[in-house]
Design a protein around this motif. Sequence first.
Motif, PDB file in Angstrom:
ATOM      1  N   SER A 157     -10.197  -8.054   2.236  1.00 46.88           N
ATOM      2  CA  SER A 157     -10.520  -7.983   3.660  1.00 46.88           C
ATOM      3  C   SER A 157      -9.493  -7.164   4.438  1.00 46.88           C
ATOM      4  CB  SER A 157     -10.615  -9.391   4.256  1.00 46.88           C
ATOM      5  OG  SER A 157      -9.352 -10.034   4.264  1.00 46.88           O
ATOM      6  N   GLU A 158      -8.339  -6.917   3.827  1.00 44.62           N
ATOM      7  CA  GLU A 158      -7.291  -6.136   4.484  1.00 44.62           C
ATOM      8  C   GLU A 158      -7.401  -4.644   4.209  1.00 44.62           C
ATOM      9  OE1 GLU A 158      -4.878  -7.199   6.665  1.00 44.62           O
ATOM     10  OE2 GLU A 158      -6.151  -8.995   6.627  1.00 44.62           O
ATOM     11  N   TYR A 159      -8.420  -4.235   3.458  1.00 48.04           N
ATOM     12  CA  TYR A 159      -8.553  -2.825   3.077  1.00 48.04           C
ATOM     13  C   TYR A 159      -9.713  -2.174   3.806  1.00 48.04           C
ATOM     14  CZ  TYR A 159      -5.035  -3.611  -0.436  1.00 48.04           C
ATOM     15  OH  TYR A 159      -3.844  -3.902  -1.050  1.00 48.04           O
ATOM     16  N   VAL A 160      -9.537  -0.911   4.113  1.00 45.87           N
ATOM     17  CA  VAL A 160     -10.519  -0.159   4.891  1.00 45.87           C
ATOM     18  C   VAL A 160     -10.709   1.216   4.264  1.00 45.87           C
ATOM     19  CG1 VAL A 160      -8.750   0.730   6.469  1.00 45.87           C
ATOM     20  CG2 VAL A 160     -11.130   0.636   7.226  1.00 45.87           C
TER      21      VAL A 160
ATOM     22  N   VAL B  40      -7.339   2.126   1.822  1.00 51.57           N
ATOM     23  CA  VAL B  40      -5.946   1.723   2.011  1.00 51.57           C
ATOM     24  C   VAL B  40      -5.875   0.406   2.781  1.00 51.57           C
ATOM     25  CG1 VAL B  40      -5.064   4.087   1.985  1.00 51.57           C
ATOM     26  CG2 VAL B  40      -5.714   3.029   4.167  1.00 51.57           C
ATOM     27  N   ASN B  41      -4.746  -0.233   2.658  1.00 49.28           N
ATOM     28  CA  ASN B  41      -4.479  -1.432   3.442  1.00 49.28           C
ATOM     29  C   ASN B  41      -4.348  -1.054   4.918  1.00 49.28           C
ATOM     30  OD1 ASN B  41      -2.928  -3.739   4.683  1.00 49.28           O
ATOM     31  ND2 ASN B  41      -3.016  -4.467   2.577  1.00 49.28           N
ATOM     32  N   LYS B  42      -4.882  -1.888   5.779  1.00 48.49           N
ATOM     33  CA  LYS B  42      -4.853  -1.610   7.221  1.00 48.49           C
ATOM     34  C   LYS B  42      -3.440  -1.470   7.763  1.00 48.49           C
ATOM     35  CE  LYS B  42      -9.034  -4.405   7.869  1.00 48.49           C
ATOM     36  NZ  LYS B  42      -9.552  -5.674   8.456  1.00 48.49           N
ATOM     37  N   LYS B  43      -2.457  -2.014   7.058  1.00 54.81           N
ATOM     38  CA  LYS B  43      -1.090  -1.964   7.565  1.00 54.81           C
ATOM     39  C   LYS B  43      -0.543  -0.545   7.640  1.00 54.81           C
ATOM     40  CE  LYS B  43       1.136  -2.856   3.065  1.00 54.81           C
ATOM     41  NZ  LYS B  43       1.951  -3.816   2.292  1.00 54.81           N
ATOM     42  N   TYR B  44      -1.154   0.392   6.937  1.00 55.20           N
ATOM     43  CA  TYR B  44      -0.681   1.778   6.979  1.00 55.20           C
ATOM     44  C   TYR B  44      -1.259   2.557   8.157  1.00 55.20           C
ATOM     45  CZ  TYR B  44       0.782   0.512   2.302  1.00 55.20           C
ATOM     46  OH  TYR B  44       1.364  -0.138   1.239  1.00 55.20           O
TER      47      TYR B  44
END
Length: 441
Positions: free
Chosen positions: A261-264, A414-418
């Motif tokens: 769920s954290e990946y886009v 990628v992970n949303k944190k990037y």
Amino acid sequence: MAQFGQPLEKAELNKLSNSLHKEPNAEVLTRTITHNGIDAAAFDPQAAVRLDPVFSLELETGKVTNQKRSGRCWLFSAANMLRHQFAKQYKVKNFELSEKYLFFWDKIERANIFYDRVIATANRPLSDREVSFYFEMPDDDGGQWDMAAALVEKYGVVPVSAYPETANSEDTSALAATLNRKLRQDGLQLRQLIAEEKSDVEIIAAKEAMLATAYKITAYALGEPPMQFDLTYRDDDKQYHRVTDLTPQQFYQDYIDMDLSEYVTVTNSPDKPLNQLYRLPSEENVVGGRQIQFLNVEMDVLEQVALAQLQDGQAVWFGNDVMQQMDRKRGYLDSNLYRYSELFGVELQMTKAQRLETHEAEVSHAMTLTGADVVADKVTKWKVENSWGAKNGEDGYFTMSADWMNDFVYEVVVNKKYLTDTQRELLTKAPVELPAWDSLA
């Protein structure tokens, strides 16, 4: 005003021939190209220098996988991201997940959602563009990242040892032909029931019977997937491990260190406005499951977030147009690999947006980024894990130039944190819905 639609007469054909023979190297080029073929004549041997497979950043990965005669690249690339996380955490370099397991459930989910789409559009003619799209390929091997994520989130994953490859997963053509024919028949029957104004109870019963048949066909072809399995492996330190009676969902939740769920999916599709969230509902495969969404950004942003995830030690799923400027045997991906414009003396370049708008380009394949060569803060080439077996490229790994990345890569996961705060804010907006025939489909 000029007259168009005129037949080619002999005089015009003579003019074409005379024009050719005025070219100074016409005879030499004709001999060279006809004898060697276009690709061999256009090939740039300097590509071997540009694509030397040495990288400043490389993830620890093992043997590549092989999708063989199937279009399951999206599942193989997704499984690569998951298995590399397991391999890193549990020190099992050549661990492999069962792509066939996700493939099985994709067949069932696609049949279910196809029936729903047929029912929802039954009042439209078969010639309707959306209806035609659904009937053209009700069962298909290909897919998107979010489709793979939806399957993993619902069904979990299993090791390949628990559900290994078999004849119909390694060559999916017969299964696809059978399911496509059956689903089309079912679709016509559902449309007829609705045209005859049958009750909802009758329509639901018909759909349930159809889904049972689709399940039977798939199970006969692939074997039923396991509901429980034993996890056994020997790690890189030669230590033996065994965990019994795991469910696929338990295995994913307890052993794979990835919250999907954290990946886009971050895209660069310049044929449509950038800095916008899009959705592709026509290709979603799980009713009530994850939506297919794309955050469309500038290409330099896509490259930055992909590199950031690699630098943090995690592989990157990416969608691309692999048939463009590719040498399968050597494992080369380079925008100038074949110099067609120079060979024929004509300008053949198009912008990325133009290629997408005119269907010159398509997202035809998914692979995995596992490394990069960074020189003076710029990536000069990327290391690519493919799923075509070890006999292609460097033991199955390809080298991709920075130009090829810019020209023929359209999606990375990628992970949303990037992302920046502004980009993450876009993810909270209502997405623009894309039609079934969009260039990203």
